[in-house]
Write a protein that holds these residues in place. Structure first.
Motif, PDB file in Angstrom:
ATOM      1  N   LEU A   1       0.853  -1.182   0.000  1.00  0.00           N
ATOM      2  CA  LEU A   1       0.000   0.000   0.000  1.00  0.00           C
ATOM      3  C   LEU A   1       0.890   1.233   0.000  1.00  0.00           C
ATOM      4  O   LEU A   1       1.882   1.281   0.729  1.00  0.00           O
ATOM      5  CB  LEU A   1      -0.885   0.041   1.243  1.00  0.00           C
ATOM      6  CG  LEU A   1      -2.140  -0.822   1.304  1.00  0.00           C
ATOM      7  CD1 LEU A   1      -2.808  -0.619   2.659  1.00  0.00           C
ATOM      8  CD2 LEU A   1      -3.107  -0.455   0.191  1.00  0.00           C
ATOM      9  N   VAL A   2       0.532   2.220  -0.783  1.00  0.00           N
ATOM     10  CA  VAL A   2       1.253   3.493  -0.789  1.00  0.00           C
ATOM     11  C   VAL A   2       0.327   4.556  -0.215  1.00  0.00           C
ATOM     12  O   VAL A   2      -0.812   4.705  -0.657  1.00  0.00           O
ATOM     13  CB  VAL A   2       1.700   3.887  -2.209  1.00  0.00           C
ATOM     14  CG1 VAL A   2       2.417   5.238  -2.189  1.00  0.00           C
ATOM     15  CG2 VAL A   2       2.603   2.810  -2.802  1.00  0.00           C
ATOM     16  N   LEU A   3       0.826   5.294   0.781  1.00  0.00           N
ATOM     17  CA  LEU A   3       0.049   6.330   1.436  1.00  0.00           C
ATOM     18  C   LEU A   3       0.677   7.698   1.168  1.00  0.00           C
ATOM     19  O   LEU A   3       1.900   7.819   1.043  1.00  0.00           O
ATOM     20  CB  LEU A   3       0.006   6.109   2.953  1.00  0.00           C
ATOM     21  CG  LEU A   3      -0.970   5.065   3.519  1.00  0.00           C
ATOM     22  CD1 LEU A   3      -0.644   3.669   3.015  1.00  0.00           C
ATOM     23  CD2 LEU A   3      -0.930   5.071   5.046  1.00  0.00           C
ATOM     24  N   THR A   4      -0.158   8.711   1.070  1.00  0.00           N
ATOM     25  CA  THR A   4       0.333  10.077   0.988  1.00  0.00           C
ATOM     26  C   THR A   4      -0.591  10.969   1.795  1.00  0.00           C
ATOM     27  O   THR A   4      -1.614  10.516   2.322  1.00  0.00           O
ATOM     28  CB  THR A   4       0.454  10.557  -0.474  1.00  0.00           C
ATOM     29  OG1 THR A   4       1.194  11.778  -0.502  1.00  0.00           O
ATOM     30  CG2 THR A   4      -0.908  10.781  -1.110  1.00  0.00           C
ATOM     31  N   VAL A   5      -0.247  12.253   1.886  1.00  0.00           N
ATOM     32  CA  VAL A   5      -1.003  13.190   2.713  1.00  0.00           C
ATOM     33  C   VAL A   5      -1.279  14.457   1.924  1.00  0.00           C
ATOM     34  O   VAL A   5      -0.383  14.999   1.258  1.00  0.00           O
ATOM     35  CB  VAL A   5      -0.229  13.556   4.005  1.00  0.00           C
ATOM     36  CG1 VAL A   5      -1.090  14.441   4.905  1.00  0.00           C
ATOM     37  CG2 VAL A   5       0.212  12.303   4.754  1.00  0.00           C
ATOM     38  N   ALA A   6      -2.505  14.942   1.984  1.00  0.00           N
ATOM     39  CA  ALA A   6      -2.880  16.226   1.392  1.00  0.00           C
ATOM     40  C   ALA A   6      -2.713  17.296   2.464  1.00  0.00           C
ATOM     41  O   ALA A   6      -3.553  17.421   3.353  1.00  0.00           O
ATOM     42  CB  ALA A   6      -4.321  16.182   0.883  1.00  0.00           C
ATOM     43  N   ALA A   7      -1.628  18.055   2.393  1.00  0.00           N
ATOM     44  CA  ALA A   7      -1.280  18.945   3.509  1.00  0.00           C
ATOM     45  C   ALA A   7      -1.057  20.386   3.103  1.00  0.00           C
ATOM     46  O   ALA A   7      -0.585  21.182   3.912  1.00  0.00           O
ATOM     47  CB  ALA A   7      -0.017  18.416   4.202  1.00  0.00           C
ATOM     48  N   ASN A   8      -1.384  20.755   1.850  1.00  0.00           N
ATOM     49  CA  ASN A   8      -1.079  22.106   1.381  1.00  0.00           C
ATOM     50  C   ASN A   8      -2.282  23.028   1.278  1.00  0.00           C
ATOM     51  O   ASN A   8      -2.150  24.171   0.832  1.00  0.00           O
ATOM     52  CB  ASN A   8      -0.375  22.034   0.023  1.00  0.00           C
ATOM     53  CG  ASN A   8       1.061  21.575   0.167  1.00  0.00           C
ATOM     54  OD1 ASN A   8       1.864  22.213   0.831  1.00  0.00           O
ATOM     55  ND2 ASN A   8       1.383  20.445  -0.439  1.00  0.00           N
TER      56      ASN A   8
END
Length: 380
Positions: A121-128
């Motif tokens: 699984l690849v995870l990322t974050v929407a932080a902008n």
């Protein structure tokens, strides 16, 4: 007091050096020579090597197949990644996993962490946020719909969104929900989720995410108080680690070049004007390093201080943003025209440095945050 790294932290850094040893910063087209993204996705071969070296689950507990280490170990690994401009979501993936473990429920951790640690699984974050200059949490609004949640809003410049299986989206609860932020684990193919391509200064593919009544179940939401603030602090600190590694490699490149480039029969590194500029940049790097480890230690230990940990994180980002900019600018100057040659990797480091300088907010934004912290917690 003992400020040395533990054996486990040093072992993680050594493993990272081994994995990154064969990574070429110019393995993809130059961002200066293409109008689009330099590649469609992340470096899958490198991602697999990181998984095989157990570097994707550094912060996960051993029960989930991880190493059970802390933010300091992660920053040591990210420092090595920054030196080679590693094209993988190591920071976002690791930080998202850590947030699930620390603030999620046991079922979420059981379902996600082992697979994420293996790289499945690849995870990322929407932080902008909506514009990249505003806080991320007000950009998306979450509202209840029975037991489920509906998400509406926009998040810009989301890294690795086209590669990720899950995107961690901070969402604001307005009205009756009070002034709170939840973290939604949104599948990339969720109904109502649209991704428009953007390209960073480094040439990497980003996404503007548009959420229109995206429905997520209760098992895909982290409601714990302070989860977003902790995750954001880890992301900012990890960005500082990437900037430090990048700056160290650039200063080393500059030293090697000025040591062999001659004028008037002498290496230009022996000229006072060159030596003084390089020395100033060395001081920048040492300040970046000291403030980075202070912030990482506060996150890892939870130890109290004269100011909340947010103050240390802000100081680290101020130094990282300003310092990495000065390092690459001086490097370009001391390299002369050679620094702009697209057959030489320095221009890539310059582009990545600009991206890291502005990622999650520029120095000015963190100067304002530090002022707010000082106003709320005046030092005696």
């Amino acid at each position: 007091m003992d400020f040395t790294f533990t054996e486990e932290q040093q072992a993680a850094a050594e493993a990272a050096r081994g994995v990154f040893a064969g990574v070429a910063p110019d393995a993809v087209p130059s961002p200066a020579l293409t109008t689009g993204a330099v590649a469609e996705g992340l470096d899958r071969a490198l991602w697999s090597r990181l998984a095989e070296a157990d570097l994707l689950g550094l912060l996960s507990a051993e029960a989930h197949g991880g190493a059970g280490l802390d933010a300091i170990a992660l920053c040591l690994v990210l420092r090595e990644a920054g030196k080679v401009l590693a094209r993988v979501p190591l920071l976002e993936h690791s930080a998202a996993m850590a947030a699930v473990q620390r603030h999620g429920d046991p079922e979420q951790a059981e379902r996600l962490l082992a697979r994420a640690g293996r790289g499945e699984l690849v995870l990322t974050v929407a932080a902008n946020g909506r514009t990249g200059h505003d806080p991320a949490e007000p950009a998306v609004v979450a509202r209840r719909d029975g037991r489920a949640w509906l998400l509406d809003g926009v998040q810009t410049a989301v890294p690795w969104a086209f590669d990720a299986d899950l995107i961690v989206v901070p969402a604001h609860l307005g009205g009756a929900g009070g002034e709170r932020t939840v973290l939604a684990l949104v599948p990339r193919g969720a109904d109502g989720l649209e991704a428009a391509e953007q390209v960073s200064t480094s040439g990497e593919r980003l996404a503007e995410l548009r959420l229109r009544s995206v429905r997520v179940g209760p098992e895909e939401v982290i409601e714990a108080e302070g989860a977003w603030e902790w995750l954001h602090a880890l992301l900012v600190t990890g960005t500082c680690a990437l900037a430090l590694g990048l700056g160290e490699r650039v200063l080393r490149m500059t030293g090697e070049y000025t040591g062999r480039r001659e004028q008037f029969g002498y290496p230009i590194a022996t000229f006072q004007a060159v030596a003084v500029q390089a020395a100033d940049r060395y001081i920048d790097l040492r300040a970046m390093e000291a403030t980075l480890w202070q912030a990482a230690w506060r996150i890892a230990s939870g130890a109290p201080g004269a100011l909340p940990a947010a103050g240390d994180v802000a100081v680290a980002k101020i130094w990282a943003a300003e310092g990495v900019r000065r390092v690459v600018q001086t490097a370009q100057h001391l390299h002369g025209g050679f620094g702009a040659d697209t057959d030489y990797p320095l221009h890539r480091y310059h582009a990545w440095a600009k991206h890291l300088e502005l990622a999650l907010g520029p120095a000015a934004a963190y100067e304002e945050r530090l002022g707010d912290v000082l106003a709320a917690h005046p030092l005696g």
